[in-house]
Enzyme design. Structure first.
Site, PDB file in Angstrom:
ATOM      1  CB  ALA A 263      -0.943  -0.009   1.205  1.00 13.51           C
ATOM      2  CG  ASP A 264       3.453   2.482   3.246  1.00 15.83           C
ATOM      3  OD1 ASP A 264       3.178   3.657   3.530  1.00 15.83           O
ATOM      4  OD2 ASP A 264       3.351   1.555   4.049  1.00 15.83           O
ATOM      5  CB  VAL A 265       5.438   0.213  -2.702  1.00 14.60           C
ATOM      6  CG1 VAL A 265       6.066   0.236  -4.090  1.00 14.60           C
ATOM      7  CG2 VAL A 265       6.509  -0.073  -1.650  1.00 14.60           C
TER       8      VAL A 265
END
Length: 384
Positions: free
Chosen positions: A171-173
């Protein structure tokens, strides 16, 4: 840190980066790889990632990877002098990136309304867990929380097992990638409308929204059928045979998406009688009876090594590949041919390589990456 850059597409673009940990720093690392001057604003104690293991020669692996090519300026945003220094930098910048919780940037005096007054052409990207609006806007957001809320965990894992976390901070990437795309899109628009004389843009990017956009297969299936997608294990949720299978010495993956490929597969495994079986006449019916197909395939593959299986299928034109671990993937002939691992010029980490951004631009040969900065290394240079 050397400022010598090849002929990179974003050379001359200045980005002031207030972000920390992963989503924002990954976004700005992609920009730095393409030549942007990224000025990382850090507190006196530095980005949390500076203090997260694993370490090598005292340097954090995660911080080094996602803060490559940037400059570090230490500023205490809670002080008038700190805010004045930042406003000076922003007045010379093309873009700002932040990933505070909604409202925090404004309380620190570095929100969109604060900074557009000193630079009306500014492109301002806010990355947050759930965006600046909505009932969840002020919830704490970490990758594991987003993976659970967006439905990704619900479709990951074995059918009879629990929801499973994807083995990467996806999700961050993904939000970082969408952030880099959104920011460069806004900069392109600004250039077409007059450059620094044109008005800027505010971009509200949510990790939750990013993941729903990323989950093309699951969301589309749900929207078109009204059904709830569920876990199907090591196979494609809609097609078959399309997934991971067992061999004598490991695992391999197959991708059979049409009747022609299915015919070739049946020939290879000695099950050509399946071609006249109505249960396997279409991709949909094959998916419905996937477990039967799996038994036929694994009865054949269970007596053979992965290398032999891959060789036979590839010879017949059936997409197939071995399952590699991360070390094997990074050291593969393909990774070497694509130069995906690039040395970083850093005396603190001699002979260290990092994974570069994946796009290959004509006329650009990336022979090295610029290192991550020491905490506050460029404070005097940029604020004097």
């Amino acid at each position: 840190m050397s400022d010598k850059l090849p002929n990179l597409p974003l050379a001359g673009v200045r980005v002031v980066d207030f972000s920390r940990v992963l989503s924002g720093p990954y976004c700005t690392a992609l920009l730095a790889d393409m030549g942007a001057e990224v000025i990382k604003i850090e507190s006196p104690t530095g980005d949390d990632y500076r203090h997260v293991a694993p370490f090598k020669n005292g340097e954090s692996a995660l911080f080094t990877q996602v803060n490559r090519g940037k400059k570090s300026v230490v500023v205490d945003l809670r002080t008038p002098d700190g805010q004045k220094a930042v406003r000076h930098l922003v007045s010379t910048a093309d873009a700002v990136v932040e990933n505070f919780r909604p409202g925090v940037a404004s309380r620190l005096g570095v929100g969109w309304d604060d900074l557009k007054s000193v630079n009306s052409s500014l492109v301002f990207l806010s990355i947050s867990g759930f965006g600046q609006t909505g009932p969840w806007a002020h919830k704490a957001a970490y990758d594991v929380i987003i993976q659970g809320l967006c439905g990704l965990m619900s479709v990951t894992g074995q059918p009879d097992g629990p929801p499973t976390l994807v083995g990467e901070a996806v999700a961050d990437v993904v939000a970082g990638m969408f952030g880099a795309w959104a920011l460069t899109t806004a900069l392109f628009e600004r250039e077409r409308k007059g450059g620094r004389e044109a008005p800027g843009r505010y971009i509200d990017l949510s990790m939750f929204d990013s993941m729903l956009s990323f989950m093309v297969t699951s969301t589309t299936a749900s929207l078109f059928t009204g059904e709830v997608p569920m876990r199907v294990g090591n196979r494609h949720p809609l097609s078959a045979p399309f997934g991971c299978y067992t061999a004598l010495d490991g695992y391999f993956s197959l991708a059979v998406l049409n009747k022609k490929l299915f015919s070739k597969l049946c020939k290879v495994i000695g099950a050509e009688h399946l071609l006249s079986d109505e249960r396997f006449a279409t991709d949909l019916s094959r998916s419905t009876h996937e477990s039967i197909l799996r038994d036929y395939i694994e009865k054949w593959s269970g007596a053979r090594n992965v290398a032999e299986i891959v060789s036979v299928f590839e010879t017949e034109g059936v997409p197939c590949g071995p399952l590699l671990n991360v070390v094997q993937a990074l050291s593969s002939d393909q990774a070497e041919a694509r130069n995906i691992l690039v040395p970083v010029e850093d005396r603190r980490l001699p002979q260290q390589h990092l994974v570069r951004q994946p796009a290959v631009f004509s006329g650009v040969v990336q022979t090295s990456l610029r290192r991550a900065p020491k905490l506050g290394e460029h404070t005097r240079e940029l604020l004097s």
